[in-house]
Motif scaffolding. Sequence first.
Motif, PDB file in Angstrom:
ATOM      1  N   THR A 138      17.895 -23.705  24.902  1.00 20.57           N
ATOM      2  CA  THR A 138      16.793 -24.080  23.875  1.00 20.57           C
ATOM      3  C   THR A 138      15.668 -22.921  23.437  1.00 20.57           C
ATOM      4  O   THR A 138      16.231 -22.662  22.247  1.00 20.57           O
ATOM      5  N   GLU A 186      18.675 -20.537  20.785  1.00 20.67           N
ATOM      6  CA  GLU A 186      19.774 -21.528  19.576  1.00 20.67           C
ATOM      7  C   GLU A 186      17.933 -21.258  18.754  1.00 20.67           C
ATOM      8  O   GLU A 186      17.545 -21.392  17.558  1.00 20.67           O
ATOM      9  N   LEU A 187      16.338 -22.365  19.946  1.00 24.79           N
ATOM     10  CA  LEU A 187      15.360 -22.128  18.477  1.00 24.79           C
ATOM     11  C   LEU A 187      15.239 -20.656  17.399  1.00 24.79           C
ATOM     12  O   LEU A 187      14.554 -20.662  17.003  1.00 24.79           O
ATOM     13  N   TYR A 210      12.382 -20.083  14.888  1.00 26.99           N
ATOM     14  CA  TYR A 210      11.228 -20.694  16.213  1.00 26.99           C
ATOM     15  C   TYR A 210      11.029 -19.463  17.256  1.00 26.99           C
ATOM     16  O   TYR A 210      11.814 -18.369  17.001  1.00 26.99           O
ATOM     17  N   CYS A 252       9.639 -18.983  21.133  1.00 27.71           N
ATOM     18  CA  CYS A 252       9.630 -19.427  22.260  1.00 27.71           C
ATOM     19  C   CYS A 252       9.007 -18.850  23.792  1.00 27.71           C
ATOM     20  O   CYS A 252       9.320 -17.490  23.401  1.00 27.71           O
ATOM     21  N   TYR A 295      20.859 -29.150  23.593  1.00 29.03           N
ATOM     22  CA  TYR A 295      20.538 -29.406  22.379  1.00 29.03           C
ATOM     23  C   TYR A 295      20.637 -31.046  21.436  1.00 29.03           C
ATOM     24  O   TYR A 295      19.927 -30.967  20.496  1.00 29.03           O
ATOM     25  N   ILE A 324      16.994 -29.694  20.343  1.00 36.51           N
ATOM     26  CA  ILE A 324      17.118 -29.176  19.559  1.00 36.51           C
ATOM     27  C   ILE A 324      17.397 -29.816  18.251  1.00 36.51           C
ATOM     28  O   ILE A 324      16.302 -29.638  17.273  1.00 36.51           O
ATOM     29  N   ASP A 325      18.056 -30.696  18.468  1.00 33.35           N
ATOM     30  CA  ASP A 325      18.229 -31.680  17.216  1.00 33.35           C
ATOM     31  C   ASP A 325      16.646 -32.421  16.979  1.00 33.35           C
ATOM     32  O   ASP A 325      16.594 -32.204  15.721  1.00 33.35           O
ATOM     33  N   VAL A 379      14.316 -30.014  15.238  1.00 35.42           N
ATOM     34  CA  VAL A 379      14.320 -30.229  14.417  1.00 35.42           C
ATOM     35  C   VAL A 379      14.430 -30.905  13.266  1.00 35.42           C
ATOM     36  O   VAL A 379      13.547 -31.379  11.780  1.00 35.42           O
TER      37      VAL A 379
END
Lengths: 451, 451
Positions: free
Chosen positions: A3, A6-7, A12, A14, A439, A442-443, A446
């Motif tokens: 997370t 990818e964020l 983002y 983090c 994921y 994250i989805d 977002v």
Amino acid sequence: MTTALELTRLGYSCTILEATSSAGGRNRTIRAGDIVNETDSSQTCMFDFDDDLYFNAGPARIAHHHEFLLGYCREFGVALEVFTNDNRAALMHSANSHGGQPIVSRRVHADTRGNIARLLSMAVNQSALDAELTAADKINIIAMLRNFGDLDGSLNYTGSARGGFPGQEDVGSRQRGERVNPLALQDLITETFWQQRQGFAHGLEQQPTMLQPVGGMDRIARAFETRVINDLVADAQVTEIRKTANGVRIVYNRLGAPTQLDADYCICTIPATVLRNIVNDFSALHRAEIANFNYAAAGKIAFQSRRFWEQDHNIYGGISWTTQDITQIWYPNNGLGQTSGILVGAYIFGGSAGVNFAGQTPQQRINGALAQGSNLHPEINGQAARGISIAWPKIPFQLGAWGTSNPATLLTPDENIFFAGEHLSILQGWQEGAILSAYHAIDLIVARDSA
Amino acid sequence: MTTALELTRLGYSCTILEATSSAGGRNRTIRAGDIVNETDSSQTCMFDFDDDLYFNAGPARIAHHHEFLLGYCREFGVALEVFTNDNRAALMHSANSHGGQPIVSRRVHADTRGNIARLLSMAVNQSALDAELTAADKINIIAMLRNFGDLDGSLNYTGSARGGFPGQEDVGSRQRGERVNPLALQDLITETFWQQRQGFAHGLEQQPTMLQPVGGMDRIARAFETRVINDLVADAQVTEIRKTANGVRIVYNRLGAPTQLDADYCICTIPATVLRNIVNDFSALHRAEIANFNYAAAGKIAFQSRRFWEQDHNIYGGISWTTQDITQIWYPNNGLGQTSGILVGAYIFGGSAGVNFAGQTPQQRINGALAQGSNLHPEINGQAARGISIAWPKIPFQLGAWGTSNPATLLTPDENIFFAGEHLSILQGWQEGAILSAYHAIDLIVARDSA
């Protein structure tokens, strides 16, 4: 770490709060000098120092279709090699069958297929299935069954070269005049053990090709860690997870000092077994699911040993099965042909055997694995030494191997707190599951920020 | 090299006459810059220079019970890794089935087992096999068949997760709500191709675990060669094999100059296809067997390519099968996860396809392999380049891939001339067979000298 990685790529900022000195959690590889602390014991790994002498104490294989994990391996340059589940030279052992003698796996597979093919061809030729099969089907299925089971010209099964030759697993008679006698069908179906064991490596998650990172599973954890290291706070033990007016507040101890961190969102990947004892502001429904989430009591033990399995029995990698508590013996898939290797002397998935294992002292586990293992490999007593074990229910900040309950409430955020981890995925117990769950979180974030 | 090594250990003095610049024969690995000369063509390998970009043009796998060969690997320090025969993500393609579309191997295996289990359980429950099975057997075999074929509670087979999920081989639907539809039994049994293909990796020589040397099969030849190098005369083409009063006389050309070598014994490992054209004093029976010994017309072609099979289809190593002449596509078992790899675009065992392949120019072989391969992998056309092929019937000093006749006379010496080679073993086509045959010749010599 997924997370955060990818964020960050999505813009983002983090912060990863890691309870131990190094991120990766149950992705853990043990080598010479490493220390395994459980809640009531401490062990030091006494293997020799060598790149090939390692023990993947957590996840140890990757399915070929776990493509997000494998994509990260490719991106990060983590080299891969083959992991073998189904080695026909490995052993299958039931205390209640065949006089307690282990059977070489090739015999079980060949004789099971042979008997099935024999019986089905008999039924077909007795016209028992004429309602299902046309005349042409019958001819074709008989031809297929002859190959499937290695039947003779009379559609009998009298054993097969697939099952090997007497003594082959030991010294290799090269004459091959005489085949090993087939196992009786009755012996292959009486116990649940025999009924179920030939299906294992056909499962979608266990089919070939299986993979492992060259050098140990933690090559993946280290590769992730390198990429998020600037956002990672190690030795940070979370003590409170709070809701604030517009976000979250995390309180954690680091080097004895309490610290607080305010953020817009929290993605909580702490195992439910640990999380249930952390002060929090979660909803009643979230708390209830966390409180009741079950985890597998899995454990493993590994020994350094002369590779007697390769040198004396032609076993290169793979797994032997037994009805005893140790459940499985794993032979190393790396360093093939070398003098020494790391033998996993028990891989217990959970259940009462796992609870018992966790309840034992490290020395009791060693004694038990050697005693049970010697029923498959008498050599284990003299050759396998320096055992080191891990019982996941007793590993701090994990307190369990993998989630086994069906998640529901935890799939939805509790205000600004999101949950992730293998236990919340459709692939519980797999690293790919942890990534899929990341994921999912994250989805959700977002989507909320895009609303 | 085995006979020289072992006879030297027994106190004999040996000379190896090697026709080419380097010993090893069909144990041959092709890398960047290597030249493949056939009787009527010459190719230069245009792969990039990289340790993982190699092509095992001859033997490419080792069965785990080929313990003499593996013993030498252990003794010589030749590192080993796993070779995959049975990759459930690989493809099975018949031009005449399923509209010519390739089928992912996992579906064929799962649906074959599923249908067999369904039909046999039906026959069992219709009492069609009551003469064979007791009431207890019937209960047990049904339990086994449910697992064997992944049948549902009604003993129907309606597809299985073992067969995967739609699109998984491409991008991986993670929802897993819907399973891929099972293949119809009729489609799985109509052709010889489908009837026989699921048996391949169960054969004793092809069962897991299969192995390969790290870095190329010729690591074994080089390791042997190092140990016999003082007794090896390279570039020595034998022209005559003669009997003398008390031994043998070999005449050979080296760098254009004829030389003769007298010795007590000759162990002749020259392939029969080559030997039949060398002047000799053999008995009529030996000559006749040499003259009529058949060899497989096997050939292979390899391309350097982006690893589209891994990146786009989750195929890590293993073999796809097709009814087309190319027969098989092999994916590299080494360098997994890297950018480029060596794809074996055809492995033709022999027969008319092998004869045709040998009759083609190198460019025709490339064109054919790309055209046929694109029916399994359309990407092959744009990705696979720099193909290099080998047709063993046209390789000087080999003139064939492996012996296929049953040896008889050649197993016995002709006075002081002994014969050895894979073609004279019970494991024709395998390196282990060549070693076993060498041991046979050594045994005969030692026995004679002990008499």
